[in-house]
Design an enzyme around this catalytic site. Structure first.
Site, short mmCIF file in Angstrom:
data_model
loop_
_atom_site.label_atom_id
_atom_site.label_comp_id
_atom_site.label_asym_id
_atom_site.label_seq_id
_atom_site.Cartn_x
_atom_site.Cartn_y
_atom_site.Cartn_z
N TYR A 1 23.93 -65.51 39.78
CA TYR A 1 23.15 -65.05 38.64
C TYR A 1 23.38 -63.55 38.41
O TYR A 1 23.52 -63.09 37.29
CB TYR A 1 21.65 -65.32 38.85
N PHE B 1 32.45 -57.29 7.43
CA PHE B 1 32.71 -58.59 8.04
C PHE B 1 31.38 -59.36 8.03
O PHE B 1 30.32 -58.76 8.21
CB PHE B 1 33.29 -58.49 9.44
N THR B 2 31.48 -60.66 7.85
CA THR B 2 30.29 -61.49 7.61
C THR B 2 29.18 -61.29 8.64
O THR B 2 28.06 -60.90 8.29
CB THR B 2 30.70 -62.97 7.57
N ASP C 1 34.99 -52.03 15.82
CA ASP C 1 35.09 -53.48 15.96
C ASP C 1 36.51 -53.76 16.42
O ASP C 1 37.47 -53.73 15.64
CB ASP C 1 34.80 -54.18 14.63
N LYS D 1 39.28 -63.68 20.20
CA LYS D 1 40.50 -63.46 19.41
C LYS D 1 41.56 -62.84 20.30
O LYS D 1 42.17 -63.52 21.11
CB LYS D 1 40.19 -62.57 18.20
N ARG E 1 37.83 -67.40 2.26
CA ARG E 1 37.41 -66.01 2.44
C ARG E 1 37.29 -65.39 1.06
O ARG E 1 38.13 -64.63 0.61
CB ARG E 1 38.43 -65.22 3.28
N PHE F 1 28.77 -69.69 4.17
CA PHE F 1 30.09 -70.34 4.20
C PHE F 1 30.23 -71.35 5.32
O PHE F 1 30.99 -72.30 5.22
CB PHE F 1 31.21 -69.28 4.31
N1 PM9 Z 1 35.57 -63.85 13.32
C1 PM9 Z 1 36.90 -65.52 12.30
O1 PM9 Z 1 37.19 -66.71 12.14
C2 PM9 Z 1 34.90 -66.24 13.66
C3 PM9 Z 1 33.78 -66.70 12.89
S1 PM9 Z 1 33.31 -65.96 11.40
C4 PM9 Z 1 34.03 -66.89 10.25
O2 PM9 Z 1 37.58 -64.60 11.82
C5 PM9 Z 1 35.39 -59.66 13.44
C6 PM9 Z 1 36.40 -58.78 12.83
C7 PM9 Z 1 35.57 -61.03 13.48
C8 PM9 Z 1 34.54 -61.85 14.07
C9 PM9 Z 1 34.65 -63.25 14.05
C10 PM9 Z 1 33.41 -61.23 14.62
C11 PM9 Z 1 32.31 -62.02 15.24
C12 PM9 Z 1 33.29 -59.86 14.55
N2 PM9 Z 1 34.27 -59.10 13.97
O3 PM9 Z 1 32.67 -64.98 16.16
O4 PM9 Z 1 30.70 -63.81 17.06
O5 PM9 Z 1 36.66 -61.55 12.97
O6 PM9 Z 1 32.74 -63.95 18.41
O7 PM9 Z 1 32.72 -62.52 16.46
C13 PM9 Z 1 35.77 -65.17 13.10
P1 PM9 Z 1 32.16 -63.90 17.06
#
Ligand code: PM9
Length: 461
Positions: free
Chosen positions: A76, A128-129, A219, A262, A386, A453
């Site tokens: 843990y 970013f979303t 980011d 990523k 997008r 989306f």
């Molecule tokens: N990006 C992508 O497919 C995953 C889901 S949103 C459609 O591109 C940036 C630049 C990203 C991102 C996720 C996140 C969030 C932050 N910044 O999905 O929570 O491209 O791990 O990261 C997606 P998490």
């Protein structure tokens, strides 16, 4: 090898294990996409032939990473794997502290909560979303200060992720520095089509941030891809390794959020990193509330181990050259067919210009959403919208945000598909393109309140 070379970008690995994919016929796909409300997020993965929805969490891990998973220390508190992760973040990214989170948005949540107060403004190189939503939920307003070229899919400018320094200055002065807690700098700007920021521009942003006493939040989700583009295209960097360039980028920023799903080659995980003692102390307290103890943040020990190894693999020149090489291979094939795509080619995917491909579908009828559904119908290739659906509604007026870019993203998972898969994708996109005049738009039948989306539903006009 990190210089441009006459040799092909062929992968620096061979395949040890395979996973079957399912091929379907047109009638089956018609049913699948209708059942999914014309939203590719709502398809079941087994209905998909080639899955280019996202490069997030979809990478193939290496044998080293899988071996690392067997070494998970599932304590843990104080797992050995946390310390490996911490050492990797310090060595390859140069940040002093790391707090693991379940994925990128977990880190965005913590950071927004700590740094943003009601009424603040957050300038950045395109929204970013998830990032913007966490800023808004914390009481802030995002302001786009990316250069104009980023909104033009035809501009050939190499660093479309750059910040317009005049726009940034205007925001800081008009909103007052005390209401701008930080500047958001994304390396590889996702929503602009996977476009890099130059180190020259980042240094200028750093100077302005210092002048006003404002922090920079990085980011760094796709920092290695950005570093590769700097190596290839920014004067003076061809003889530097991607790893060296990454360290230089990170050194110019104060805090970072990372979706390790990523660049860092894992299926789950993220972190918040910082050089600031106070922010670290506060975040390591908040993380306990929302994610888990500061030495695991919602992750298993084995996930942290895979991440530590993935980070080391992701900064290797040969890896990143092949990764971007494959994306560009697809882009070049589409250009040969004459399909309108965002230029210059991005690094995590190729973005179809839906406004150009379907000029007869008004933005209110969701051209990119429509195009993604048509592509699935044609071949079972899954892509992501997008455009206006992703852009959501204006918080205050409740009206749709109308982004200039209306794109369909063909996102390439890392180390997963072959060149032949890329050929099939290009052929299918071309088929849809050739039949574009027959395509009609969609209307929305269900709209979730947040990040619509992901779960919105549509029907054909
Ligand atoms: N990006 C992508 O497919 C995953 C889901 S949103 C459609 O591109 C940036 C630049 C990203 C991102 C996720 C996140 C969030 C932050 N910044 O999905 O929570 O491209 O791990 O990261 C997606 P998490």
């Amino acid at each position: 090898m990190h210089k441009s070379s006459t040799r092909s970008w062929a992968e620096p690995f061979k395949i040890k294990m395979v996973e079957p994919v399912f091929m379907t016929n047109y009638e089956q796909r018609q049913k699948f996409i209708e059942d999914a409300g014309y939203n590719t997020f709502l398809l079941r993965s087994k209905e998909v032939y080639i899955d280019l929805l996202t490069d997030s969490g979809t990478s193939a891990m290496s044998d080293r990473q899988w071996a690392g998973m067997m070494m998970g220390d599932e304590a843990y508190a104080g797992s050995e794997n946390f310390y490996h992760l911490e050492a990797a973040v310090q060595k390859y990214y140069g940040y002093k502290y790391v707090i693991p989170t379940h994925q990128g948005r977990g880190a965005e949540h913590l950071l927004s909560k700590i740094l943003i107060k009601q009424g603040d403004f957050l300038p950045g190189n395109m929204y970013f979303t998830t990032t913007r939503l966490h800023q808004e939920l914390a009481g802030g307003t995002f302001i786009d200060v990316i250069i104009d070229e980023a909104h033009d899919p035809e501009s050939e400018f190499k660093f479309k992720g750059n910040i317009d320094l005049q726009k940034l200055k205007d925001v800081i002065e008009s909103k007052k520095p005390e209401n701008v807690p930080y500047i958001c700098v994304a390396t590889t700007v996702n929503m602009a089509g996977g476009q890099p920021i130059s180190l020259h521009n980042l240094k200028e942003v750093r100077k302005m941030a210092d002048q006003y006493g404002i922090a920079i939040v990085h980011d760094m989700t796709r920092v290695a891809e950005n570093a590769f583009m700097i190596q290839q295209h920014e004067p003076g960097y061809l003889n530097k390794s991607v790893a060296e360039i990454i360290l230089e980028i990170c050194s110019l920023t104060d805090h970072a959020t990372m979706s390790a799903k990523k660049d860092a080659l894992v299926n789950i995980g993220g972190f918040l990193a910082t050089n600031d003692d106070d922010l670290y102390t506060e975040a390591s307290n908040w993380v306990v509330v929302y994610e888990g103890l500061h030495t695991y943040g919602g992750l298993a020990g084995r996930d942290m181990e895979a991440m530590a190894i993935g980070i080391a693999e992701s900064v290797q020149d040969d890896h990143i050259r092949a990764r971007v090489g494959q994306v560009h291979y697809l882009g070049e094939r589409l250009l040969e067919f004459g399909v309108p795509i965002v230029r210059p080619l991005g690094t995590h995917g190729i973005f179809l210009d839906a406004k150009k491909i379907l000029p007869h579908v008004s933005q209110d009828n969701f051209p990119a959403q429509t195009l993604a559904a048509e592509l699935f119908l044609d071949s079972g290739v899954r892509a992501m919208e997008r455009g206006i659906v992703s852009a959501g509604r204006d918080e205050k007026t409740g009206k749709h945000n109308y982004p200039k870019l209306e794109l369909v993203r063909l996102t390439i998972p890392r180390r997963v598909y072959t060149q032949a898969h890329m050929d099939v994708v290009a052929e299918s996109v071309n088929e849809v393109y050739l039949n574009r005049d027959k395509i009609k738009g969609l209307e929305m039948t269900y709209e979730p309140k947040y990040l619509r989306f992901f779960q919105a539903r549509f029907r054909k006009l």
